[in-house]
Scaffold this motif. Sequence first.
Motif: not given
Length: 495
Positions: A162-175
């Motif tokens: 979240r700190a480095r790449m943002g919420q969208r990367v977290l929700d769409r790819l990482v989670t």
Amino acid sequence: MTTSPGAQRRTAPRRPRTALVVGGGVAGLTAARDLARAGLRVTLVEASDHFGGAVGAHEVAGLVLDSGAESFATRSDAVPDLLEELGLSDRVVTPHPAGSWLQLPEGAVPAPKSGVLGIPADPTAPELRKPLGRAGVARARMDRALPARVGAGERSIGGLVRARMGQRVLDRLVTPFVSGVYSTHPDELDVDAVAPGLRARLRELGSLGAAAGALRTASPAGANVAGLDGGMNLLSERLVRDAERLGVKLVTRYDVIALDRDPRRPGWMVIQRQPVNGDKTAVARGELLVMATDGPTTVRLLGTQVSDVQNFTPRSGPRIALATLVLDCPALDSAPRGTGLLVSDDVREVRAKALTHATAKWKWVAREAGEHRHVVRLSYGRATPRGSGPSPEVTLEDKHLISLALGDASTLLGVPIEPEQLVGADVVRWHTALPRTDAGHSARVTGFRRALKDVPDAAAVGAWLSGTGLAAVVADTRHQVRTLLKHHGFDVTPN
């Protein structure tokens, strides 16, 4: 005055002759085998009625399939070396290269293939446009411009991404990746436990994407995998056979209620919970001890004998249910979603967190299944808020979960699947197979092993200590056993 050789022999400490292993999963079986190869008489006790733990088999519609782990990461030689020793090297196979997909609220898209844990190595890659959108890609690119210190102190994968790449990367790819593999939310996943070295590479290279790419290149955990023709369950079967050949005493249905020092001889003893079938309670002994159970059980049993270890009790792992379906479905011959899908938590029309199309992923499964017949496995147990209990799907009766899985499979694969196309099905449930590697887990593991160092005749192994995955478990188990043996004067060399 010179001491005679005879006096030296009388005063030299005797090397241990026996060992006791508690837990009969792959870690316990590997430990027992290596102890026996060093010349010790080994007893292994297992609470359930079978060995292998999460690396087992079940039969569905006449097919013998993996009931748990189906592959191993090829990031190290640990598993290949063990397979070679067991005579299984000629059975190693690789999955179909088609790759997996992501199920997002707006539909399915091919999953990006770079980075680790779903973290993209190159935020400018064209394949990221669909899952992230223009705004998401722009935010991910900021990672390259941010100072390396941003996010470096985050303890969780979620906080770091979240700190480095943002919420969208977290929700769409990482989670989707983290939920599918670890059954937990990235905000509760210890970054050092699941991606050792990631934060150090971030500080060195200046961006999270570069750090993820470097880890994938050097140690592609979960990206480069292999399996066995016939299933990973062959590993457990061969470990049991080899342990028996080496004289290991293997005991099932032995639920340990207490661990203590043996008052009559050097070493340890475990006491069995009163058997339900009328047998007498048995006591198992060994001069050396290897605990190969889940984390809470290991800490509970050792807590009465080893100071401070109870301070490092890990949380119990998530409950997971795996629904395997064998389908007569020619429409799946084209493998419309590659080898399977990881599902975003934002998807509401299905409840599975992941689907594996086994006949598309493994040639041996397709061969055994036959023409137009397909094996799909759906995983249930989405991450839930702490303290809220298991996800509701895992509490369903088997018949209801199978019905849910049929509908989910049809939606995820984009192919209508009717109930009459179901040839056979089975549900396998795991309560302690995955450790809960929440933030702070690495520190608890370090503290536990530091406390255990004061006990020179005991060791502990398992996924809760080594990290998830066969590669990590096998490598750590063999290292811990070698260390234990070396301390007692055995001449051992890495296998």
